[in-house]
Write an enzyme that holds these catalytic residues in place. Structure first.
Site, PDB file in Angstrom:
ATOM      1  N   THR A 182      43.062  49.982  46.782  1.00  0.00           N
ATOM      2  CA  THR A 182      43.124  49.180  45.559  1.00  0.00           C
ATOM      3  C   THR A 182      42.119  48.033  45.566  1.00  0.00           C
ATOM      4  O   THR A 182      41.618  47.622  46.608  1.00  0.00           O
ATOM      5  CB  THR A 182      44.545  48.607  45.374  1.00  0.00           C
ATOM      6  OG1 THR A 182      44.848  47.724  46.451  1.00  0.00           O
ATOM      7  CG2 THR A 182      45.579  49.714  45.303  1.00  0.00           C
ATOM      8  N   ASP A 183      41.864  47.532  44.367  1.00  0.00           N
ATOM      9  CA  ASP A 183      41.031  46.347  44.247  1.00  0.00           C
ATOM     10  C   ASP A 183      41.929  45.113  44.255  1.00  0.00           C
ATOM     11  O   ASP A 183      43.129  45.222  44.504  1.00  0.00           O
ATOM     12  CB  ASP A 183      40.145  46.422  42.997  1.00  0.00           C
ATOM     13  CG  ASP A 183      40.934  46.500  41.693  1.00  0.00           C
ATOM     14  OD1 ASP A 183      42.145  46.170  41.671  1.00  0.00           O
ATOM     15  OD2 ASP A 183      40.348  46.892  40.670  1.00  0.00           O
ATOM     16  N   PHE A 184      41.399  43.971  43.962  1.00  0.00           N
ATOM     17  CA  PHE A 184      42.173  42.729  44.049  1.00  0.00           C
ATOM     18  C   PHE A 184      43.342  42.692  43.071  1.00  0.00           C
ATOM     19  O   PHE A 184      44.289  41.951  43.264  1.00  0.00           O
ATOM     20  CB  PHE A 184      41.270  41.505  43.840  1.00  0.00           C
ATOM     21  CG  PHE A 184      40.796  41.337  42.427  1.00  0.00           C
ATOM     22  CD1 PHE A 184      41.481  40.525  41.543  1.00  0.00           C
ATOM     23  CD2 PHE A 184      39.653  41.990  41.979  1.00  0.00           C
ATOM     24  CE1 PHE A 184      41.044  40.375  40.242  1.00  0.00           C
ATOM     25  CE2 PHE A 184      39.219  41.843  40.673  1.00  0.00           C
ATOM     26  CZ  PHE A 184      39.912  41.027  39.799  1.00  0.00           C
ATOM     27  N   SER A 185      43.318  43.543  42.034  1.00  0.00           N
ATOM     28  CA  SER A 185      44.401  43.530  41.043  1.00  0.00           C
ATOM     29  C   SER A 185      45.511  44.535  41.357  1.00  0.00           C
ATOM     30  O   SER A 185      46.481  44.631  40.614  1.00  0.00           O
ATOM     31  CB  SER A 185      43.826  43.831  39.650  1.00  0.00           C
ATOM     32  OG  SER A 185      43.346  45.166  39.597  1.00  0.00           O
TER      33      SER A 185
END
Length: 158
Positions: free
Chosen positions: A34-37
């Site tokens: 996943t990314d930061f979100s």
């Protein structure tokens, strides 16, 4: 006690399987995907699909390592069209469904969908060519085209 001898025999990497000519490969979204979100980073959908295609070839008894080591050839993605329909998130259970759509002498087009339950979240059309070590198109091994054709025949009857 040797650590290796303590590993239970049933602990193995996940294998997908064919049902009615479609290959199903399950995977889970981990934090690293996943990314930061908390949403799966776009390139990781390609990783899930690549793992599913590699498993599909393994299930069809296509030994890519032997073909490469013998100098016969390798598959390479030559065209890819992908649509993102809905984001996958941390801890989602996903299934990649792969279907052989078009089979030619030196290439194959595989349609892939990533599902979260009953919801399709991503789709792709992946065109791969069989190439010599020098990068030139070459006919796929006959046993491989027969294997692809056998699963295509199963989907045509449904």
């Amino acid at each position: 006690m040797d650590i290796a001898s303590a590993i239970p025999a049933d602990i193995k990497p996940h294998d997908g399987r064919f049902v009615d000519g479609k290959h199903y490969f399950a995977c889970r979204v981990y934090f690293e995907d996943t990314d930061f979100s908390g949403i799966v980073y776009h390139a990781n959908y390609l990783r899930y699909m690549e793992r599913a295609r590699s498993d599909m070839l393994r299930q069809l008894d296509m030994d890519q390592n032997a073909a490469f080591d013998s100098g016969e050839g390798v598959y390479a993605v030559v065209d890819l069209t992908m649509k993102y329909l809905s984001p996958a998130k941390l801890d989602d259970d996903l299934v990649v469904i792969s279907t052989v759509e078009t089979l030619r002498a030196a290439s194959v087009i595989i349609e892939q969908k990533i599902m979260r339950g009953a919801d399709q979240i991503t789709s792709a059309s992946v065109h791969t060519a069989f190439l010599t070590p020098a990068g030139r198109p070459r006919r796929q091994p006959k046993a491989w085209t027969k294997a692809f054709a056998s699963v295509m025949d199963q989907t045509d009857t449904k």
